[in-house]
Design a protein around this motif. Structure first.
Motif, PDB file in Angstrom:
ATOM      1  N   LEU A   1       0.835  -1.197   0.000  1.00 46.16           N
ATOM      2  CA  LEU A   1       0.000   0.000   0.000  1.00 46.16           C
ATOM      3  C   LEU A   1       0.871   1.249   0.000  1.00 46.16           C
ATOM      4  CD1 LEU A   1      -2.653   1.558   0.246  1.00 46.16           C
ATOM      5  CD2 LEU A   1      -2.600   1.131   2.724  1.00 46.16           C
ATOM      6  N   GLU A   2       1.916   1.243   0.834  1.00 48.56           N
ATOM      7  CA  GLU A   2       2.814   2.397   0.883  1.00 48.56           C
ATOM      8  C   GLU A   2       3.443   2.652  -0.478  1.00 48.56           C
ATOM      9  OE1 GLU A   2       6.159   3.937   3.931  1.00 48.56           O
ATOM     10  OE2 GLU A   2       6.666   2.063   2.919  1.00 48.56           O
ATOM     11  N   GLU A   3       3.878   1.592  -1.149  1.00 45.56           N
ATOM     12  CA  GLU A   3       4.506   1.754  -2.460  1.00 45.56           C
ATOM     13  C   GLU A   3       3.515   2.333  -3.474  1.00 45.56           C
ATOM     14  OE1 GLU A   3       7.195   1.980  -5.435  1.00 45.56           O
ATOM     15  OE2 GLU A   3       7.555   1.692  -3.286  1.00 45.56           O
ATOM     16  N   THR A   4       2.252   1.913  -3.407  1.00 42.34           N
ATOM     17  CA  THR A   4       1.236   2.454  -4.301  1.00 42.34           C
ATOM     18  C   THR A   4       1.048   3.948  -4.059  1.00 42.34           C
ATOM     19  OG1 THR A   4       0.050   0.342  -4.426  1.00 42.34           O
ATOM     20  CG2 THR A   4      -1.186   2.324  -4.998  1.00 42.34           C
TER      21      THR A   4
ATOM     22  N   LYS B   1       2.479   9.618  -5.655  1.00 41.50           N
ATOM     23  CA  LYS B   1       3.202  10.854  -5.331  1.00 41.50           C
ATOM     24  C   LYS B   1       4.236  11.180  -6.404  1.00 41.50           C
ATOM     25  CE  LYS B   1       5.818  13.144  -1.646  1.00 41.50           C
ATOM     26  NZ  LYS B   1       6.409  12.997  -0.283  1.00 41.50           N
ATOM     27  N   ARG B   2       4.918  10.143  -6.889  1.00 36.58           N
ATOM     28  CA  ARG B   2       5.928  10.344  -7.933  1.00 36.58           C
ATOM     29  C   ARG B   2       5.304  10.519  -9.311  1.00 36.58           C
ATOM     30  NH1 ARG B   2       8.526   5.968  -4.933  1.00 36.58           N
ATOM     31  NH2 ARG B   2       7.601   4.505  -6.418  1.00 36.58           N
ATOM     32  N   GLY B   3       4.042  10.189  -9.412  1.00 36.50           N
ATOM     33  CA  GLY B   3       3.362  10.293 -10.689  1.00 36.50           C
ATOM     34  C   GLY B   3       3.737   9.191 -11.646  1.00 36.50           C
ATOM     35  N   THR B   4       4.239   8.071 -11.103  1.00 40.18           N
ATOM     36  CA  THR B   4       4.680   6.963 -11.959  1.00 40.18           C
ATOM     37  C   THR B   4       3.629   5.880 -12.124  1.00 40.18           C
ATOM     38  OG1 THR B   4       5.688   5.849 -10.043  1.00 40.18           O
ATOM     39  CG2 THR B   4       7.099   7.322 -11.345  1.00 40.18           C
ATOM     40  N   ALA B   5       2.499   6.013 -11.446  1.00 39.20           N
ATOM     41  CA  ALA B   5       1.457   4.977 -11.549  1.00 39.20           C
ATOM     42  C   ALA B   5       0.171   5.588 -12.086  1.00 39.20           C
ATOM     43  CB  ALA B   5       1.205   4.347 -10.184  1.00 39.20           C
ATOM     44  N   GLU B   6      -0.415   4.913 -13.049  1.00 35.26           N
ATOM     45  CA  GLU B   6      -1.689   5.368 -13.603  1.00 35.26           C
ATOM     46  C   GLU B   6      -2.838   4.835 -12.757  1.00 35.26           C
ATOM     47  OE1 GLU B   6      -2.326   7.390 -16.111  1.00 35.26           O
ATOM     48  OE2 GLU B   6      -0.191   7.722 -16.463  1.00 35.26           O
ATOM     49  N   PRO B   7      -3.836   5.683 -12.442  1.00 36.09           N
ATOM     50  CA  PRO B   7      -5.017   5.206 -11.707  1.00 36.09           C
ATOM     51  C   PRO B   7      -5.712   4.099 -12.481  1.00 36.09           C
ATOM     52  CG  PRO B   7      -4.942   7.613 -11.801  1.00 36.09           C
ATOM     53  CD  PRO B   7      -3.884   7.105 -12.741  1.00 36.09           C
TER      54      PRO B   7
ATOM     55  N   PRO C   1     -10.018   9.169 -12.000  1.00 34.17           N
ATOM     56  CA  PRO C   1      -9.311  10.093 -11.100  1.00 34.17           C
ATOM     57  C   PRO C   1      -8.826   9.358  -9.847  1.00 34.17           C
ATOM     58  CG  PRO C   1     -11.331  11.082 -11.918  1.00 34.17           C
ATOM     59  CD  PRO C   1     -11.370   9.640 -12.334  1.00 34.17           C
ATOM     60  N   SER C   2      -7.658   9.722  -9.373  1.00 32.88           N
ATOM     61  CA  SER C   2      -7.070   9.057  -8.215  1.00 32.88           C
ATOM     62  C   SER C   2      -7.366   9.829  -6.937  1.00 32.88           C
ATOM     63  CB  SER C   2      -5.553   8.936  -8.408  1.00 32.88           C
ATOM     64  OG  SER C   2      -4.927   8.552  -7.211  1.00 32.88           O
ATOM     65  N   TRP C   3      -8.035   9.158  -5.980  1.00 32.89           N
ATOM     66  CA  TRP C   3      -8.307   9.765  -4.691  1.00 32.89           C
ATOM     67  C   TRP C   3      -6.994   9.987  -3.933  1.00 32.89           C
ATOM     68  CZ3 TRP C   3     -11.323  12.651  -2.042  1.00 32.89           C
ATOM     69  CH2 TRP C   3     -11.325  12.646  -0.634  1.00 32.89           C
ATOM     70  N   THR C   4      -6.084   9.034  -4.079  1.00 37.35           N
ATOM     71  CA  THR C   4      -4.788   9.163  -3.417  1.00 37.35           C
ATOM     72  C   THR C   4      -4.051  10.403  -3.907  1.00 37.35           C
ATOM     73  OG1 THR C   4      -4.604   6.764  -3.168  1.00 37.35           O
ATOM     74  CG2 THR C   4      -2.573   8.035  -2.977  1.00 37.35           C
TER      75      THR C   4
ATOM     76  N   ALA D   1      -2.097  15.971  -3.031  1.00 37.63           N
ATOM     77  CA  ALA D   1      -2.021  17.354  -3.521  1.00 37.63           C
ATOM     78  C   ALA D   1      -2.691  18.340  -2.578  1.00 37.63           C
ATOM     79  CB  ALA D   1      -2.660  17.437  -4.909  1.00 37.63           C
ATOM     80  N   ASN D   2      -3.422  17.827  -1.591  1.00 37.47           N
ATOM     81  CA  ASN D   2      -4.173  18.690  -0.678  1.00 37.47           C
ATOM     82  C   ASN D   2      -3.994  18.196   0.763  1.00 37.47           C
ATOM     83  OD1 ASN D   2      -6.054  20.195   0.758  1.00 37.47           O
ATOM     84  ND2 ASN D   2      -7.609  20.107  -0.865  1.00 37.47           N
TER      85      ASN D   2
END
Length: 294
Positions: A192-195, A200-206, A211-214, A219-220
Motif C-alpha cells: 500500500l505504501e509503495e502504491t 506521489k511520484r506520478g509513476t502509476a496510472e489510476p 481520477p485518483s483519490w490518493t 495534492a491537498n
C-alpha cells in the motif's frame, strides 16, 4: 518457533549510512577478528557515538552461546539454512547457510554471519562490502534445521545493490522485474505504501484511467488531515454505537490508509514508524509519554 536471545541488542539508533560506513567497517573487522581468536565480543550501537560496547566476553560468554545452539539439526555438511529478514518491514532480505561457528558468531556479535559453500569458509555479511545486517533476534524453526536472522540491514542486502535479493516476480508471465522499478516481495502495508508513493511520484496510472483519490489527497494536505480526523472518529463510533466487527475492520483500514497519505506528504516512511514502535517495546507508556518534548 524458538527464539534465541542475544541479550538486548540496541537496534534503535541506526547509523547514517554514508557517514558511518568507514567507521562501521573498521571496528567490525576488529570485532570479528577478536571473536574468531577467542575475544567473544557482542556489538551494540552507542547512540550518536556509533561504537561498540562489550556486553560479554571470555570463556563464560562463549560457553553460553555454545549452549544456546545445542540441539540444532545440522545437515551432512554441518549446515542449516539461514534467512535474513528485516525486523521493521518484514522483507526477506537474503537466504544462505550457516554452520555452528557462524551461528555462534551471530549470537555473540549481533551481526549476521553465514558459511559460504562455494568458498568453504565462514563470512560475516558486510565483512568486505560494509553492508552488514544487525541482528536483533534469531529464530529457530520447529525442525531445528533452519534459522531466521531478524534484524536491520545497513545498506543493500543483495550483491546487485538491491535492498533485497527477492526482486524477481514469478507468475504466469514468467520471471520478471516490475517495469519501472524493483518488484520487492512486500507485505500488505508496504505494498500500500509503495502504491501511495507511486502516486506521489506520478509513476502509476489510476485504475481504468479514473481520477485518483490518493493523488487528490497528496495534492491537498489539509484534505488529507481532515480525512484522518474523520476516519478516527468513525473508528471510535464503531465501538460507541456497537456497529460490529466487520465495520470496525473497515474503518480501521480507512484510517490506516489516510494516515499513510499524511506520512507520504511529509516524506516519512512506514519503516520509521515501525522502528519507533519497536523502540518503545518494554517501555512504560506512561514513562514514555512523560519524556516527550512539550
Amino acid at each position: 518457533m524458538e527464539t534465541r536471545s542475544m541479550g538486548r541488542v540496541d537496534t534503535t539508533s541506526e547509523p547514517d549510512l554514508q557517514a558511518t560506513h568507514p567507521t562501521i567497517h573498521t571496528f567490525t573487522a576488529t570485532m570479528i577478528q577478536a571473536w574468531r581468536t577467542g575475544g567473544g565480543t557482542h556489538v551494540r550501537w552507542n547512540g550518536s557515538q556509533r561504537r561498540k560496547r562489550i556486553c560479554g566476553s571470555g570463556a563464560k560468554g562463549r560457553q553460553q552461546v555454545a549452549d544456546a545452539v545445542e540441539g540444532m539439526k545440522w545437515d551432512a555438511d554441518g549446515l542449516v539454512c539461514a534467512i535474513a529478514q528485516h525486523v521493521d518491514t518484514g522483507a526477506v532480505l537474503m537466504q544462505a547457510f550457516t554452520d555452528r561457528a557462524g551461528l555462534e558468531e551471530t549470537l555473540e556479535t549481533g551481526l549476521a554471519t553465514f558459511y559460504s559453500r562455494s568458498r568453504q569458509e565462514r563470512w560475516c555479511k558486510g565483512e568486505t562490502s560494509g553492508n552488514f545486517i544487525k541482528v536483533a533476534s534469531v529464530h529457530v524453526d520447529c525442525d531445528k534445521d533452519s534459522v531466521i536472522y531478524l534484524g536491520v540491514p545497513i545498506g543493500p542486502a543483495c550483491h546487485t545493490g538491491a535492498e533485497t535479493c527477492y526482486f524477481n516476480l514469478l507468475d504466469e508471465q514468467g520471471m520478471r522485474v516490475k517495469e519501472g522499478g524493483v518488484q520487492k516481495a512486500s507485505s500488505t502495508m508496504f505494498q500500500l505504501e509503495e502504491t501511495i508513493l507511486e502516486r506521489k511520484r506520478g509513476t502509476a496510472e489510476p485504475n481504468g484511467g479514473k481520477p485518483s483519490w490518493t493523488a487528490k489527497l497528496l495534492a491537498n494536505p489539509e484534505l488529507a488531515c481532515k480525512k484522518v480526523r474523520e476516519e478516527a472518529d468513525e473508528l471510535c463510533r464503531t465501538w460507541e454505537d456497537q456497529e460490529g466487527r466487520e465495520r470496525t475492520v473497515s474503518e480501521m483500514a480507512d484510517l490506516l490508509y489516510h494516515a499513510m497519505t499524511v506520512l507520504a506528504i511529509q516524506g516519512v516512511q512506514l519503516e520509521e514508524v515501525n522502528a519507533e514502535l519497536r523502540r518503545r517495546f518494554g517501555v512504560s507508556g506512561v514513562e514514555e509519554k512523560a519524556t516527550r518534548s512539550k
